[in-house]
Design an enzyme around this catalytic site. Structure first.
Site, PDB file in Angstrom:
ATOM      1  N   THR A 108       0.843  -1.192   0.000  1.00 42.94           N
ATOM      2  CA  THR A 108       0.000   0.000   0.000  1.00 42.94           C
ATOM      3  C   THR A 108       0.878   1.240   0.000  1.00 42.94           C
ATOM      4  O   THR A 108       2.100   1.163  -0.122  1.00 42.94           O
ATOM      5  CB  THR A 108      -0.919   0.023   1.238  1.00 42.94           C
ATOM      6  OG1 THR A 108      -0.146   0.361   2.398  1.00 42.94           O
ATOM      7  CG2 THR A 108      -1.585  -1.334   1.442  1.00 42.94           C
ATOM      8  N   CYS A 109       0.254   2.398   0.183  1.00 40.16           N
ATOM      9  CA  CYS A 109       1.006   3.650   0.126  1.00 40.16           C
ATOM     10  C   CYS A 109       1.943   3.818   1.311  1.00 40.16           C
ATOM     11  O   CYS A 109       2.851   4.661   1.267  1.00 40.16           O
ATOM     12  CB  CYS A 109       0.054   4.840   0.042  1.00 40.16           C
ATOM     13  SG  CYS A 109      -1.041   5.010   1.466  1.00 40.16           S
ATOM     14  N   ASN A 110       1.757   3.065   2.380  1.00 39.10           N
ATOM     15  CA  ASN A 110       2.664   3.230   3.515  1.00 39.10           C
ATOM     16  C   ASN A 110       3.070   1.925   4.194  1.00 39.10           C
ATOM     17  O   ASN A 110       3.519   1.940   5.339  1.00 39.10           O
ATOM     18  CB  ASN A 110       2.064   4.193   4.555  1.00 39.10           C
ATOM     19  CG  ASN A 110       0.668   3.778   4.980  1.00 39.10           C
ATOM     20  OD1 ASN A 110       0.383   2.616   5.169  1.00 39.10           O
ATOM     21  ND2 ASN A 110      -0.210   4.760   5.121  1.00 39.10           N
ATOM     22  N   SER A 147      -2.308   1.706  11.145  1.00 34.36           N
ATOM     23  CA  SER A 147      -2.247   2.632  10.012  1.00 34.36           C
ATOM     24  C   SER A 147      -1.651   3.972  10.405  1.00 34.36           C
ATOM     25  O   SER A 147      -1.622   4.333  11.587  1.00 34.36           O
ATOM     26  CB  SER A 147      -3.648   2.861   9.439  1.00 34.36           C
ATOM     27  OG  SER A 147      -4.167   1.668   8.885  1.00 34.36           O
TER      28      SER A 147
END
Length: 443
Positions: free
Chosen positions: A49-51, A109
């Site tokens: 994912t993005c992070n 997250s």
């Protein structure tokens, strides 16, 4: 065989490292097959994912599986394995289950409580299943993970308080009402971006994507919701950047798609550009152009670290309690399931003994009345079933309650079972193709 979770995220690595390790969508299949072919790995899925970039695998040994997976990720990133070890976090067996549940619930997250990760876990599993790299163990784990993630959000209210990375990035733009927006990328992140922009009240949204059909579908969906939206060819990127007040770029491309030349014609007119790509979609130098405010994932991470989260200690404690309860239940179920093949083998062995003794009776008393013979057979089988019922039920209960005793091995020793017998009666390792990933596909 146990579950191993290995990865790196915004908590353990800077954006530059995450960029190098990130796996583009077009290469996920290749990396999955390479991971599955590694020593000690039998099942595997990849969450990128993005992070965060994480691998969930079923491995024969901890150290062997860890070394093999780390080598594959290092090769993919073009780095030495030793460089990555400083950024890795590793969870094994029960700890791995707890980590996967926490990730899906949004507790790990960048923006605690965000719901997008649940859909990303679901999509990652779907890809791995399509590639044939998951079996029953990961299938059951992810099914439970998706249910647990939804349960946490429903029962704690994290889904109401937890913003997405997109919403946090857009917060830098301030009031969106009446402004013009451009979204570059029509994938899942792009869809989330236009949703947030719509909620913010933008007057117009332009969508650009390499595959124009996807941009058209996304723009049409917005138009149906009463938003002025249009799909624009990639060739018109510079013109659309010049018109926009807010730009969100999230393409998943290997290299930057928006550079200083795309913003040079703005004549210092203010614009907020949100780069949500990993690797970066916007050249770093764009942030130095007068009038441009560049927001990337590193910006969001700093902002969240400084401001904290909107969640309360009470909600986090409740979410953590749910996850711990679910972990205990899952592991108990796995221990009980692990002894089931041995119990089945024991019952099969008992049935074979009964059949052999009844056959011997036929040979000794060939003139025995058929009705009497049938009644004797039923009686013997009832006796055996009753004798085995209590201990086999109890051994499953004990296996579920305690993890420090190998009850399957104890049964094999006590009854002289062939060690290979449980394997022969076990369920197939592959997850059935007809089973659903999850009944609810909403995030």
């Amino acid at each position: 065989m146990s579950v191993l979770a290995i990865g790196l995220s915004h908590r353990t690595a800077d954006l530059a490292t995450l960029e190098r390790v990130a796996v583009p969508a077009a290469e996920v299949g290749k990396v999955l097959h390479e991971l599955q072919q590694a020593d000690d790995v039998s099942e595997v899925m990849l969450l990128s994912t993005c992070n965060r970039i994480e691998v969930y695998a079923v491995v024969e040994t901890f150290h062997g599986g860890l070394a093999s997976i780390a080598d594959v990720l290092a090769r993919q990133a073009g780095m030495e394995t030793s460089e990555l070890y400083d950024h890795f976090y590793v969870h094994y067996a029960g700890a791995a289950v707890e980590h996967v549940f926490s990730v899906a619930a949004g507790l790990d997250s960048m923006v605690v409580g965000e719901t997008q990760i649940l859909g990303q876990v679901r999509a990652s599993y779907a890809t791995a299943r399509e590639m044939g790299t998951v079996g029953r163990t990961l299938h059951e784990l992810i099914q439970t993970t998706l249910r647990v993630g939804k349960r946490v959000h429903t029962e704690t209210g994290l889904d109401r308080l937890g913003a997405s990375v997109v919403s946090e990035a857009l917060a830098e733009a301030g009031d969106l009402a009446g402004r013009r927006a451009l979204v570059v990328g029509a994938g899942s992140m792009g869809a989330l971006a236009v949703s947030q922009l719509r909620k913010g009240g933008v007057a117009e949204i332009a969508v650009i994507n390499r595959t124009r059909e996807r941009a058209v579908r996304l723009a049409s969906s917005l138009s149906e919701q009463g938003v002025a939206a249009k799909a624009v060819p990639l060739a018109e990127l510079t013109d659309e950047v010049a018109r926009a007040d807010v730009v969100v770029v999230c393409t998943g491309a290997k290299t930057a798609v928006l550079g200083t030349d795309h913003v040079a014609s703005r004549a210092d007119r203010p614009v907020v550009i949100c780069d949500l790509g990993l690797p970066r979609d916007v050249e770093h130098e764009v942030g130095a152009v007068p009038g441009v405010t560049l927001v990337d994932l590193e910006t969001v991470r700093r902002r969240m670290a400084e401001a904290g989260t909107a969640t309360t200690d009470k909600q986090l404690a409740k979410a953590s309690g749910i996850i711990l309860d679910e972990v205990r239940a899952y592991l108990a179920g796995q221990r009980s399931a692990a002894v089931t093949p041995t119990v089945t083998a024991l019952r099969k062995r008992a049935a074979e003994v009964v059949d052999a003794e009844l056959l011997r009776l036929d040979r000794r008393l060939p003139d025995l009345d058929a009705d009497v013979r049938d009644e004797l057979g039923r009686t013997v089988r009832r006796v055996v079933d009753k004798l085995l019922h209590a201990p086999t039920v109890r051994v499953k209960q004990l296996a579920a309650e305690k993890s420090d005793t190998d009850y399957a091995n104890a049964l094999r020793e006590l009854f002289g079972l062939d060690p290979q017998a449980p394997t022969a009666v076990s369920s197939p390792s592959a997850a059935p193709k007809h089973e659903q990933i999850d009944g609810d596909h909403s995030d």
